[in-house]
Design an enzyme around this catalytic site. Structure first.
Site, PDB file in Angstrom:
ATOM      1  N   GLU A 145      -6.282  -7.911  -0.720  1.00 45.13           N
ATOM      2  CA  GLU A 145      -6.794  -7.922   0.645  1.00 45.13           C
ATOM      3  C   GLU A 145      -8.298  -7.698   0.576  1.00 45.13           C
ATOM      4  OE1 GLU A 145      -4.887  -5.361   3.454  1.00 45.13           O
ATOM      5  OE2 GLU A 145      -2.853  -6.010   2.910  1.00 45.13           O
ATOM      6  N   GLU A 191       0.817  -1.209   0.000  1.00 40.60           N
ATOM      7  CA  GLU A 191       0.000   0.000   0.000  1.00 40.60           C
ATOM      8  C   GLU A 191       0.856   1.267   0.000  1.00 40.60           C
ATOM      9  OE1 GLU A 191      -4.300  -1.288   1.771  1.00 40.60           O
ATOM     10  OE2 GLU A 191      -2.902  -0.392   3.201  1.00 40.60           O
TER      11      GLU A 191
END
Length: 581
Positions: A232, A158
Site C-alpha cells: 500500500e 495489517e
C-alpha cells in the site's frame, strides 16, 4: 500454467523476472458497468497488476449465504482484468480494514456475545472456514495456476497493528490452502508492525506513503532475501465527517514513487481509483473518539471518483515509463458529464408515520441491538411508553452511533456517540406519551480493537432513573423503499422521505448536491448513493451514469431533520470540501 515464484532476488513469473506495478481498484466501490473502463485506464497508466479487497460482509450478508451477482460478481471482474492483460493481487480478508464498514467483517458475527474477532476463537475461525469454503471454489479458475489473473493472495491485513498470534495466521494459511489457493500468500504491515504481523514462509510486504528508504530498510531487516514490495503506497488519504478534504501534491507523491521503483521494489499504488462508499458501507475509526468516514472514497487518487484521470495520473505515468513499458496511447480524456439541472422534490412520506412498512418490530424488556435483530445497516426505531407527565431525563449507557429522540412524534434532541453524549432532558406533555428513539449506524469501526462495534442502544436505558417496562425495536435497513405512500405535501417536522422526478434524454455521470438540506441518505432510481451531511467536508454525492436512464428518473432523499429547500441539484463537478494547507 503460470506461477508466481518468490525468489531470493525478486518475483518471477514463468521463470522470467517480474516487477509488480499495481494499483488499488475495489470492484465493490465502482458500478459494475464501469469496471472495464477503470481497468483499461489502469493498463494505459502502465500498470501490470491491480489489487482488490473482498468484502465478506457484502458477499455473505447472512450466515451460509454467498452473493456473486451484480456489483459483487467478482469472477466477472477478474475476467475483465485478465482481458486487459492485468494480473490481480487478491485480498479476501477475512478482515480488510479499507475504511469499510466493520473492516469487511459481517455484522452477524457480533450476534455472538463473547466472540473474539481476528483470533483463534472457534466461533470466528469456524465462520471464516465456512466463508472461504463458499467463496474460493468459484474463484479457482481465476488463479494463475489455472490460467487466470490472480498471482497472489493476501493472508491477513495489517494484522501486526492488531495482534501477534502467529498461530492465528497459520490457521488462516491452512484454511486458504485447504480451500484451493495454490498461489503465493503474502502479508502486509506498516514498517513498525512487520515482526508481529508476519508468518514464517509467507512473503512480508510493507505499507507506507513516504520515507521510502526507511520503509524498505525495515522490510529488508525482517526479510533478508526475496522481493521488496510496498503493498500500500499511500498517495492520498480518506476523509471523515467534520474534517477537511485530504489531498497530496502530485509531484511529491510521484517523487516518492520514483524512489521506490529506483530501489528495485514492486509497488501497489493505494489507491489507483478509490471510488465510492455507496449506501451505508462507510466505516469509522475510534481512537478515543468515534469518527465516521464520508461517502466518497476519492482518496485523491490517480482517477477521481468519476474515473477521470487527475494530474497525479499523468505524473505517475511519467515515472512508471522510466522503469516499465507504458502504452503509446494518450492519457484518456475525462468522461462526459450531465448539464447542471435543478430537481423539485414535490412529494413526501414521514418515516415515523410509515415505519411499519419498512421493518417488523420486536418487543422485549430492553432495546435490542442491530446484531440481535439480524440487521447490518441502516437505522433502528426504538419505542416505549412514558408513564408520567412532567420533566424527564433520558439516560443511555451507549449510543451507537447517533440517536434522534422524539416525544409523541415531536423532536426533543439528539445524542451523538462522537461527542460522548449519554443524557437528554425534555418535558413529557402527558401520561402515556410515546418515546421514540431513531438510532443511525454511521459505520462500524474498521481499525483496531474497536471492530467489536455493536450498533443501537446498548446497555441500560432509563427515564428518570427507571427502565421503561417494555420496548419495541424496529429494524429499518432501508434495503428497499417499496411500499411507502408519498403525498404531494412533504412533512416538515421529523425524518421524512422526499421524492421528485427528472426526465433525461442522454444520461451521463453527475453529482447530486443538496444545498439547504441537513443530513440523511439519497437514492437515484433505487440505487443507494450514500450519506450526505451538511457538516461536510463532502457536499456532493457521485451519481454513476449507469444508474440513470433515458426517460423518467426518480430521486429520493431521506432527510433526518429539516430542509430549507424543496429542490436538489445535479451538477457537472464534485465538491469534496475545503483542503487544509
Amino acid at each position: 500454467m503460470p506461477r508466481l515464484e518468490i525468489a531470493d532476488d525478486g518475483f518471477r513469473l514463468d521463470g522470467r523476472p517480474l516487477r509488480i506495478i499495481s494499483g488499488g481498484l475495489h470492484y465493490f466501490r465502482v458500478h459494475p458497468e464501469q469496471w472495464a473502463d477503470r481497468l483499461r485506464k489502469a493498463r494505459l497508466l502502465g500498470l501490470n497488476t491491480v489489487e482488490t479487497y473482498v468484502p465478506w460482509n457484502l458477499h455473505a450478508p447472512r450466515p451460509g449465504e454467498l452473493r456473486l451477482d451484480g456489483g459483487l460478481d467478482l469472477p466477472r471482474f477478474l475476467g475483465l482484468a485478465a482481458a486487459e492483460g492485468l494480473h490481480v493481487l487478491l485480498r479476501p480478508g477475512p478482515y480488510i480494514c479499507a475504511e469499510w464498514e466493520g473492516g469487511g467483517l459481517p455484522s452477524w458475527l457480533l450476534a455472538e456475545e463473547g466472540i473474539r474477532l481476528r483470533s483463534r476463537d472457534p466461533l470466528f475461525l469456524g465462520a471464516v472456514d465456512d466463508y472461504l469454503a463458499d467463496l474460493l471454489p468459484p474463484l479457482k479458475p481465476y488463479l494463475s495456476t489455472h490460467g487466470g489473473p490472480v498471482v497472489a493472495v493476501q493472508l491477513e491485513n495489517e494484522y501486526g497493528a492488531y495482534g501477534e498470534d502467529t498461530g492465528y495466521l497459520a490457521d488462516l494459511a491452512e484454511l486458504l490452502r485447504a480451500h484451493g489457493v495454490d498461489v503465493p500468500l503474502f502479508t502486509c504491515d506498516q514498517p513498525a508492525d512487520l515482526e508481529r504481523g508476519g508468518l514464517d514462509g509467507v512473503l512480508r510486504t510493507a505499507n507506507f506513503g513516504s520515507r521510502v528508504e526507511a520503509g524498505l530498510a525495515e522490510l529488508r531487516r525482517h526479510q533478508p532475501t526475496g522481493p521488496l514490495m510496498c503493498s500500500e503506497f499511500w498517495i492520498g488519504w480518506f476523509d471523515r465527517w467534520g474534517g477537511t478534504h485530504t489531498t497530496r501534491d502530485p509531484a511529491d507523491a510521484a517523487d516518492d514513487l520514483d524512489r521506490l521503483l529506483a530501489a528495485g521494489a514492486s509497488v501497489n499504488i493505494y489507491m489507483f481509483h478509490g471510488g465510492t462508499n455507496f449506501g451505508f458501507t462507510s466505516g469509522a475509526n475510534d481512537k478515543g473518539r468515534y469518527r465516521p468516514t464520508v461517502t466518497s472514497y476519492d482518496y485523491d487518487s490517480l482517477l477521481d471518483e468519476a474515473g477521470d484521470p487527475t494530474p497525479k495520473y499523468e505524473a505517475f505515468r511519467e515515472v512508471i515509463a522510466k522503469y516499465a513499458p507504458v502504452p503509446a496511447e494518450p492519457v484518456p480524456a475525462p468522461g462526459r458529464k450531465l448539464a447542471p439541472v435543478t430537481v423539485e422534490l414535490d412529494s413526501g412520506a414521514g418515516l415515523l408515520d410509515q415505519a411499519q412498512l419498512l421493518g417488523r418490530a420486536v418487543t422485549a424488556d430492553r432495546p435490542l441491538s442491530m446484531e440481535q435483530l439480524g440487521q447490518a445497516f441502516g437505522f433502528v426505531l426504538y419505542e416505549a411508553t412514558l408513564p408520567e407527565a412532567g420533566p424527564a431525563v433520558l439516560r443511555i449507557d451507549e449510543v451507537h452511533d447517533r440517536a434522534q429522540v422524539f416525544v409523541d412524534g415531536q423532536p426533543v434532541g439528539v445524542l451523538e456517540r462522537e461527542d460522548h453524549e449519554h443524557a437528554l432532558g425534555f418535558a413529557v406533555p402527558r401520561r402515556g406519551a410515546r418515546l421514540s428513539v431513531l438510532v443511525e449506524n454511521q459505520g462500524r469501526v474498521n481499525y483496531g480493537t474497536g471492530i467489536h462495534d455493536r450498533k443501537g442502544l446498548l446497555g441500560r436505558v432509563t427515564v428518570n432513573g427507571e427502565e421503561p417496562a417494555g420496548w419495541s425495536s424496529r429494524p429499518l435497513p432501508l434495503e428497499t423503499l417499496e411500499g411507502l405512500t408519498f403525498t404531494p405535501v412533504a412533512p416538515v417536522v421529523g425524518p421524512a422521505f422526499h421524492r421528485g422526478h427528472l426526465h433525461l434524454d442522454d444520461p451521463a455521470d453527475c453529482y447530486l448536491a443538496l444545498p439547504g438540506w441537513t443530513k440523511g441518505q439519497a437514492w437515484v432510481n433505487g440505487f443507494p448513493l450514500g450519506r450526505y451531511w451538511s457538516r461536510g467536508p463532502q457536499t456532493t454525492l457521485y451519481v454513476p451514469a449507469p444508474v440513470l436512464r433515458a426517460g423518467d428518473n426518480e430521486i429520493t432523499v431521506l432527510e433526518l431533520h429539516a430542509s430549507a429547500a424543496s429542490t436538489v441539484e445535479l451538477r457537472d463537478r464534485p465538491d469534496l470540501g475545503p483542503t487544509q494547507d
